[in-house]
Design an enzyme around this catalytic site. Sequence first.
Site, PDB file in Angstrom:
ATOM      1  N   SER A   1      10.531  13.978  -5.044  1.00 41.02           N
ATOM      2  CA  SER A   1       9.433  14.781  -4.541  1.00 41.02           C
ATOM      3  C   SER A   1       9.344  16.059  -5.342  1.00 41.02           C
ATOM      4  O   SER A   1      10.301  16.479  -5.988  1.00 41.02           O
ATOM      5  CB  SER A   1       9.530  15.055  -3.043  1.00 41.02           C
ATOM      6  OG  SER A   1      10.796  15.446  -2.702  1.00 41.02           O
TER       7      SER A   1
ATOM      8  N   GLU B   1      23.448  14.644   6.089  1.00 39.30           N
ATOM      9  CA  GLU B   1      22.411  13.737   6.576  1.00 39.30           C
ATOM     10  C   GLU B   1      23.075  12.738   7.502  1.00 39.30           C
ATOM     11  O   GLU B   1      23.835  11.898   7.046  1.00 39.30           O
ATOM     12  CB  GLU B   1      21.837  13.008   5.362  1.00 39.30           C
ATOM     13  CG  GLU B   1      20.591  12.261   5.597  1.00 39.30           C
ATOM     14  CD  GLU B   1      19.384  12.969   4.989  1.00 39.30           C
ATOM     15  OE1 GLU B   1      18.405  13.105   5.723  1.00 39.30           O
ATOM     16  OE2 GLU B   1      19.443  13.352   3.807  1.00 39.30           O
TER      17      GLU B   1
ATOM     18  N   ARG C   1      19.119   6.806  -6.396  1.00 37.69           N
ATOM     19  CA  ARG C   1      17.995   5.975  -5.935  1.00 37.69           C
ATOM     20  C   ARG C   1      17.217   5.411  -7.118  1.00 37.69           C
ATOM     21  O   ARG C   1      16.788   4.253  -7.078  1.00 37.69           O
ATOM     22  CB  ARG C   1      17.043   6.799  -5.067  1.00 37.69           C
ATOM     23  CG  ARG C   1      17.567   6.982  -3.673  1.00 37.69           C
ATOM     24  CD  ARG C   1      16.445   7.427  -2.760  1.00 37.69           C
ATOM     25  NE  ARG C   1      16.984   7.921  -1.503  1.00 37.69           N
ATOM     26  CZ  ARG C   1      16.254   8.511  -0.567  1.00 37.69           C
ATOM     27  NH1 ARG C   1      14.966   8.684  -0.753  1.00 37.69           N
ATOM     28  NH2 ARG C   1      16.816   8.914   0.553  1.00 37.69           N
TER      29      ARG C   1
ATOM     30  N   ARG D   1      23.888  16.767   1.295  1.00 38.70           N
ATOM     31  CA  ARG D   1      23.074  16.798   2.517  1.00 38.70           C
ATOM     32  C   ARG D   1      23.924  16.282   3.670  1.00 38.70           C
ATOM     33  O   ARG D   1      24.446  15.151   3.597  1.00 38.70           O
ATOM     34  CB  ARG D   1      21.846  15.898   2.400  1.00 38.70           C
ATOM     35  CG  ARG D   1      20.952  16.177   1.206  1.00 38.70           C
ATOM     36  CD  ARG D   1      19.917  17.246   1.483  1.00 38.70           C
ATOM     37  NE  ARG D   1      19.260  17.637   0.243  1.00 38.70           N
ATOM     38  CZ  ARG D   1      18.016  17.319  -0.089  1.00 38.70           C
ATOM     39  NH1 ARG D   1      17.287  16.602   0.732  1.00 38.70           N
ATOM     40  NH2 ARG D   1      17.500  17.737  -1.229  1.00 38.70           N
TER      41      ARG D   1
ATOM     42  N   ARG E   1      19.837   3.955   1.930  1.00 47.40           N
ATOM     43  CA  ARG E   1      19.330   4.865   0.897  1.00 47.40           C
ATOM     44  C   ARG E   1      19.747   6.316   1.053  1.00 47.40           C
ATOM     45  O   ARG E   1      19.351   7.168   0.278  1.00 47.40           O
ATOM     46  CB  ARG E   1      17.821   4.763   0.823  1.00 47.40           C
ATOM     47  CG  ARG E   1      17.131   5.113   2.118  1.00 47.40           C
ATOM     48  CD  ARG E   1      15.691   4.757   1.985  1.00 47.40           C
ATOM     49  NE  ARG E   1      14.885   5.313   3.019  1.00 47.40           N
ATOM     50  CZ  ARG E   1      13.608   5.621   2.848  1.00 47.40           C
ATOM     51  NH1 ARG E   1      13.052   5.437   1.672  1.00 47.40           N
ATOM     52  NH2 ARG E   1      12.911   6.090   3.818  1.00 47.40           N
ATOM     53  N   HIS E   2      20.514   6.608   2.112  1.00 44.55           N
ATOM     54  CA  HIS E   2      20.986   7.980   2.307  1.00 44.55           C
ATOM     55  C   HIS E   2      22.485   8.086   2.097  1.00 44.55           C
ATOM     56  O   HIS E   2      23.250   7.288   2.635  1.00 44.55           O
ATOM     57  CB  HIS E   2      20.685   8.452   3.733  1.00 44.55           C
ATOM     58  CG  HIS E   2      19.242   8.753   3.962  1.00 44.55           C
ATOM     59  ND1 HIS E   2      18.421   7.888   4.616  1.00 44.55           N
ATOM     60  CD2 HIS E   2      18.498   9.815   3.601  1.00 44.55           C
ATOM     61  CE1 HIS E   2      17.197   8.413   4.665  1.00 44.55           C
ATOM     62  NE2 HIS E   2      17.211   9.575   4.044  1.00 44.55           N
TER      63      HIS E   2
ATOM     64  N   GLU F   1      10.853   6.352  -1.449  1.00 44.94           N
ATOM     65  CA  GLU F   1      10.717   7.637  -2.130  1.00 44.94           C
ATOM     66  C   GLU F   1      11.896   7.834  -3.074  1.00 44.94           C
ATOM     67  O   GLU F   1      13.042   7.698  -2.667  1.00 44.94           O
ATOM     68  CB  GLU F   1      10.696   8.762  -1.082  1.00 44.94           C
ATOM     69  CG  GLU F   1      10.656  10.142  -1.695  1.00 44.94           C
ATOM     70  CD  GLU F   1      11.219  11.205  -0.762  1.00 44.94           C
ATOM     71  OE1 GLU F   1      10.922  11.181   0.443  1.00 44.94           O
ATOM     72  OE2 GLU F   1      11.981  12.049  -1.265  1.00 44.94           O
TER      73      GLU F   1
END
Length: 433
Positions: A359, A213, A407, A211, A219-220, A356
């Site tokens: 998902s 990101e 995570r 990603r 957390r990323h 999270e």
Amino acid sequence: MTIVRDFSSIRAGGEVTVSGWAQDVRNLGGISFLTLRGGSGEVQITMPKKKIDPALFELLTKIPRESAVSITGEAKESGQTALGVEIIPSSAVVHGEAASPLPLGVVDKVNAEMDTRLNNRFMDLRKPEARAVFELRSMASSLISEAMAAEGFVGVSTPKIVASGAEGGATLFGVDYFGRKAYLAQSPQLYKQMLMSTGLDRVFEIGPAFRAENSNTNRHVTEFTSFDGEMAWIGGQGEVMAMLEKTVNRVLSGLRERGAAQLEILGRDVEAPGAPYPVLSYSECLEMAAESGLRLQEGDDLGTEGEKAVGEIMESRGHSLYFISEYPEEAKPFYIMEKPGTPYSYSFDLDFKGQEISSGGQREHRIGPLLERMAKKGLDPADFSRYLDAFRYGMPPHGGWGIGVDRLVSKILDLPNVREAILFPRDTARLEP
Ligand code: AMO
């Protein structure tokens, strides 16, 4: 002579060879001690000056800290060491002498900055507590594979160089593919769904996901490990949630059983598996966030703060793991099924102590509504034509999840930063080592 890998198996009497890193030397006049640290722990090399060859004594008492060395000698009983034995050396081979100063202390009590640790990861991993995380992570991966096999899932590997992204254009890394535009896969989403039309009814994958990101958080990262599952012929998303819950519980109980030694090194306990996990609706979470003073509107992403607020309330009720379901369809990707007559969708997140970790949901398997959702999201079906083909010739109802292994591990072990659970993390600032 016996070459010993597990220092705790050394028994007094006879000659052994031990290998490891020279952790430190203490010189007490007539006697010197070298602590040798191997993968399995520490062993003491005891050197009474008068009884050791002078050249060997000189070599081992002057050896730079963290040099890689093999030492042969007699194992003797000792009341002074944790192992109950010590080694009186008769020869040694220095395989790799360490330069000094060291870029990072291995036994120093000083807590080094995350950046210094990651820049010198090879040295950081010489710390038993840093290594223990990766031994536990390896166990978690095996436990996932075992749990999936027990439920009839087939392990698959899907391409990581892809022609289109499933998780939104903003986080795609572009690749020049022989003059054509390609991307690094953000998830196996499109492929695991295509497989649902083949008869491989249950598939899983543990693989890299990318990603772009641009967020610098704890957390990323830009490359993470995704554990994806997808199952066909489901009656609703509840079956997917139940499977995910069962799998996470198997990882928790498996780590408690297999990882006792590593958990002791870390001074951590692993959560007891709890079933069933509570299921909160997105709307309930908005109310919980409001109770904590956050002003979120219907349709807003819960965000880090919202997730944290819900996590605190759930923790006070005794729950670390809980599902959040029924997100607005607007907040979820095109492949998620809408809940008819409502603004919501058949989707869920799994949160662990306010973060999270996964998902998933039920997918839109009907080509008509799927094309409508793509249009709503401003996606061009032409970019997804090979994916869409799999929906035109008999696609069963299906659903699945994606869970970030990094995570998951960092939350289970209560690590403050996801990078601690990644050997060589990649983020906006870090491309090496
Ligand atoms: P999602 O985009 O929510 O869903 O990602 C699933 C899980 O992957 C992890 N994750 C990350 N971990 C670290 N750094 C990141 N930048 C990052 N991005 C995601 C998180 C997250 O919960 N295809 C869907 C899943 C599905 O529906 O099956 C997907 O990728 O733990």
